[in-house]
Design a protein around this motif. Structure first.
Motif, PDB file in Angstrom:
ATOM      1  N   GLU A  14       0.823  -1.207   0.000  1.00  0.00           N
ATOM      2  CA  GLU A  14       0.000   0.000   0.000  1.00  0.00           C
ATOM      3  C   GLU A  14       0.857   1.258   0.000  1.00  0.00           C
ATOM      4  N   VAL A  15       2.009   1.208   0.669  1.00  0.00           N
ATOM      5  CA  VAL A  15       2.897   2.364   0.736  1.00  0.00           C
ATOM      6  C   VAL A  15       3.495   2.670  -0.632  1.00  0.00           C
ATOM      7  N   SER A  16       3.716   1.621  -1.438  1.00  0.00           N
ATOM      8  CA  SER A  16       4.383   1.799  -2.727  1.00  0.00           C
ATOM      9  C   SER A  16       3.466   2.348  -3.813  1.00  0.00           C
ATOM     10  N   VAL A  17       2.162   2.380  -3.561  1.00  0.00           N
ATOM     11  CA  VAL A  17       1.198   2.811  -4.574  1.00  0.00           C
ATOM     12  C   VAL A  17       0.950   4.311  -4.461  1.00  0.00           C
ATOM     13  N   ASP A  18       0.994   4.986  -5.582  1.00  0.00           N
ATOM     14  CA  ASP A  18       0.689   6.410  -5.634  1.00  0.00           C
ATOM     15  C   ASP A  18      -0.789   6.614  -5.313  1.00  0.00           C
ATOM     16  N   LYS A  19      -1.077   7.275  -4.215  1.00  0.00           N
ATOM     17  CA  LYS A  19      -2.456   7.443  -3.768  1.00  0.00           C
ATOM     18  C   LYS A  19      -3.291   8.278  -4.741  1.00  0.00           C
ATOM     19  N   THR A  20      -2.615   9.088  -5.549  1.00  0.00           N
ATOM     20  CA  THR A  20      -3.337   9.928  -6.507  1.00  0.00           C
ATOM     21  C   THR A  20      -4.109   9.090  -7.511  1.00  0.00           C
ATOM     22  N   TYR A  21      -3.514   7.975  -7.921  1.00  0.00           N
ATOM     23  CA  TYR A  21      -4.129   7.130  -8.939  1.00  0.00           C
ATOM     24  C   TYR A  21      -4.592   5.794  -8.367  1.00  0.00           C
ATOM     25  N   ASN A  22      -4.741   5.730  -7.070  1.00  0.00           N
ATOM     26  CA  ASN A  22      -5.159   4.493  -6.430  1.00  0.00           C
ATOM     27  C   ASN A  22      -6.661   4.288  -6.638  1.00  0.00           C
ATOM     28  N   PRO A  23      -7.070   3.222  -7.302  1.00  0.00           N
ATOM     29  CA  PRO A  23      -8.499   2.999  -7.546  1.00  0.00           C
ATOM     30  C   PRO A  23      -9.273   2.596  -6.299  1.00  0.00           C
ATOM     31  N   GLY A  24      -8.564   2.326  -5.207  1.00  0.00           N
ATOM     32  CA  GLY A  24      -9.249   1.942  -3.976  1.00  0.00           C
ATOM     33  C   GLY A  24      -9.428   0.451  -3.816  1.00  0.00           C
ATOM     34  N   PHE A  25      -9.447  -0.293  -4.918  1.00  0.00           N
ATOM     35  CA  PHE A  25      -9.607  -1.747  -4.861  1.00  0.00           C
ATOM     36  C   PHE A  25      -8.524  -2.366  -5.737  1.00  0.00           C
ATOM     37  N   GLN A  26      -7.552  -2.985  -5.104  1.00  0.00           N
ATOM     38  CA  GLN A  26      -6.426  -3.574  -5.823  1.00  0.00           C
ATOM     39  C   GLN A  26      -6.188  -4.995  -5.326  1.00  0.00           C
ATOM     40  N   PRO A  27      -6.839  -5.967  -5.907  1.00  0.00           N
ATOM     41  CA  PRO A  27      -6.694  -7.347  -5.436  1.00  0.00           C
ATOM     42  C   PRO A  27      -5.318  -7.911  -5.754  1.00  0.00           C
ATOM     43  N   TYR A  28      -4.778  -8.649  -4.823  1.00  0.00           N
ATOM     44  CA  TYR A  28      -3.513  -9.340  -5.026  1.00  0.00           C
ATOM     45  C   TYR A  28      -3.457 -10.526  -4.072  1.00  0.00           C
ATOM     46  N   LEU A  29      -2.520 -11.425  -4.322  1.00  0.00           N
ATOM     47  CA  LEU A  29      -2.345 -12.599  -3.478  1.00  0.00           C
ATOM     48  C   LEU A  29      -1.237 -12.319  -2.477  1.00  0.00           C
ATOM     49  N   SER A  30      -1.531 -12.448  -1.198  1.00  0.00           N
ATOM     50  CA  SER A  30      -0.540 -12.154  -0.163  1.00  0.00           C
ATOM     51  C   SER A  30       0.283 -13.377   0.228  1.00  0.00           C
ATOM     52  N   SER A  31      -0.182 -14.567  -0.116  1.00  0.00           N
ATOM     53  CA  SER A  31       0.512 -15.803   0.258  1.00  0.00           C
ATOM     54  C   SER A  31       1.585 -16.148  -0.771  1.00  0.00           C
ATOM     55  N   ASP A  32       2.767 -16.494  -0.296  1.00  0.00           N
ATOM     56  CA  ASP A  32       3.848 -16.898  -1.203  1.00  0.00           C
ATOM     57  C   ASP A  32       3.466 -18.158  -1.969  1.00  0.00           C
ATOM     58  N   THR A  33       2.873 -19.104  -1.275  1.00  0.00           N
ATOM     59  CA  THR A  33       2.458 -20.350  -1.926  1.00  0.00           C
ATOM     60  C   THR A  33       1.417 -20.082  -3.006  1.00  0.00           C
ATOM     61  N   ALA A  34       0.445 -19.225  -2.698  1.00  0.00           N
ATOM     62  CA  ALA A  34      -0.593 -18.891  -3.672  1.00  0.00           C
ATOM     63  C   ALA A  34       0.008 -18.211  -4.896  1.00  0.00           C
ATOM     64  N   ASN A  35       0.961 -17.312  -4.691  1.00  0.00           N
ATOM     65  CA  ASN A  35       1.608 -16.642  -5.817  1.00  0.00           C
ATOM     66  C   ASN A  35       2.384 -17.631  -6.680  1.00  0.00           C
ATOM     67  N   PHE A  36       3.042 -18.581  -6.043  1.00  0.00           N
ATOM     68  CA  PHE A  36       3.835 -19.562  -6.797  1.00  0.00           C
ATOM     69  C   PHE A  36       2.944 -20.385  -7.728  1.00  0.00           C
ATOM     70  N   TYR A  37       1.887 -20.952  -7.175  1.00  0.00           N
ATOM     71  CA  TYR A  37       1.029 -21.816  -7.983  1.00  0.00           C
ATOM     72  C   TYR A  37       0.140 -21.011  -8.940  1.00  0.00           C
ATOM     73  N   ALA A  38      -0.231 -19.803  -8.556  1.00  0.00           N
ATOM     74  CA  ALA A  38      -1.015 -18.955  -9.456  1.00  0.00           C
ATOM     75  C   ALA A  38      -0.196 -18.563 -10.681  1.00  0.00           C
ATOM     76  N   HIS A  39       1.093 -18.331 -10.476  1.00  0.00           N
ATOM     77  CA  HIS A  39       1.939 -17.973 -11.619  1.00  0.00           C
ATOM     78  C   HIS A  39       2.179 -19.179 -12.522  1.00  0.00           C
ATOM     79  N   LEU A  40       2.286 -20.344 -11.945  1.00  0.00           N
ATOM     80  CA  LEU A  40       2.375 -21.561 -12.764  1.00  0.00           C
ATOM     81  C   LEU A  40       1.108 -21.735 -13.595  1.00  0.00           C
TER      82      LEU A  40
END
Length: 280
Positions: free
Chosen positions: A70-96
């Motif tokens: 959240e800190v890295s996102v420019d608040k000026t253009y922040n749409p308010g809803f930014q879904p992402y995967l917080s789990s390392d395991t989920a990111n690994f298998y989702a990218h596969l």
């Protein structure tokens, strides 16, 4: 007065007819099928590198911990809803899964359903670490979204090759639905806007005006895999490459739209991007 009104009415009808023809008339699906195959194949080879280094890109121990997103996102253009995967395991298998769906789409399997899954997964990774996003990620967002609209698996399907069922040549213009046509037109417009915008942005740089921009790029070891220092003896070639690049991008919308220059711009564009791929 009646003559003027009739003339205006005829003009309005002509404009409306052109509008409907442009946005909703059937298009040749062989073209968008080829686009689908090429784009998804190229993106697969682009993104497979991130799978090899996924801990660096998308794990909590990598470039961007979850707590800092959240800190890295420019608040000026922040749409308010930014879904992402917080789990390392989920990111690994989702990218596969993402890579597997890219191959499936390139092979012509799944159609719009696969495109929607690709778009959703792609946005999850875009939002997970915006620090590593660059041009490819931006354009991939466009292409996945437009492929969600297009019935792009009519041609260039892997299963048609092993079944030895060849499409009729020349490819007929199929009765595509109007949603496919809208997606097809959006791809065309997006390309024209992208080229023009890129060219106009280059005009802001002094090196593009003095003819040294290509030299600056070729001398950057973070961009080029080869040693191009020998080109210092050919300043005219460097200046020519700089100005030709600038002219091509700025005038691409005119060159692609005008039938007399379209084929030349397409051929040059193929050579242009091949050189970029080989030299950068």
């Amino acid at each position: 007065m009646r003559t003027i009104l009739n003339s205006l009415l005829n003009d309005a009808k002509s404009v409306l007819k052109f509008w409907n023809q442009f946005w909703f008339a059937p298009v040749d699906l062989s073209v968008v099928s080829l686009f689908r195959m090429c784009v998804c194949t190229v993106l697969f080879f682009c993104y497979i590198e991130r799978q090899w280094n996924i801990e660096t890109y998308y794990f909590d121990s990598g470039y961007l911990p979850v707590s800092e997103i959240e800190v890295s996102v420019d608040k000026t253009y922040n749409p308010g809803f930014q879904p992402y995967l917080s789990s390392d395991t989920a990111n690994f298998y989702a990218h596969l899964l993402f890579l597997g769906l890219l191959l499936a789409m390139a092979a012509g399997f799944g159609g719009r359903k696969t495109a929607w899954l690709l778009f959703i997964l792609h946005m999850l990774f875009v939002n997970r670490n915006r620090m590593v996003n660059y041009g490819v990620d931006i354009y991939a967002t466009f292409w996945f979204l437009y492929l969600c609209l297009i019935d792009s698996t009519k041609y260039f399907r892997l299963d048609s090759w092993w079944k030895k069922t060849k499409p009729v040549k020349p490819f007929p213009v199929l009765e595509s639905d109007w949603v496919s046509t809208v997606g097809f037109r959006l791809i065309q417009i997006q390309l024209l806007v992208a080229y023009a915008y890129t060219g106009m942005e280059k005009l802001k740089g002094q090196t593009w005006w003095n003819g040294t921009a290509v030299w600056t790029t070729l001398m950057n070891p973070q961009i080029t895999p080869w040693d191009f220092s020998w080109m210092k003896d050919f300043p005219l070639v460097i200046a020519t490459l700089t100005y030709v690049t600038l002219i091509y991008e700025v005038y691409a919308p005119v060159g692609f739209v005008w039938p007399k220059t379209r084929k030349y711009f397409v051929m040059y564009g193929m050579m242009f991007h091949f050189m970029i791929g080989a030299m950068m």
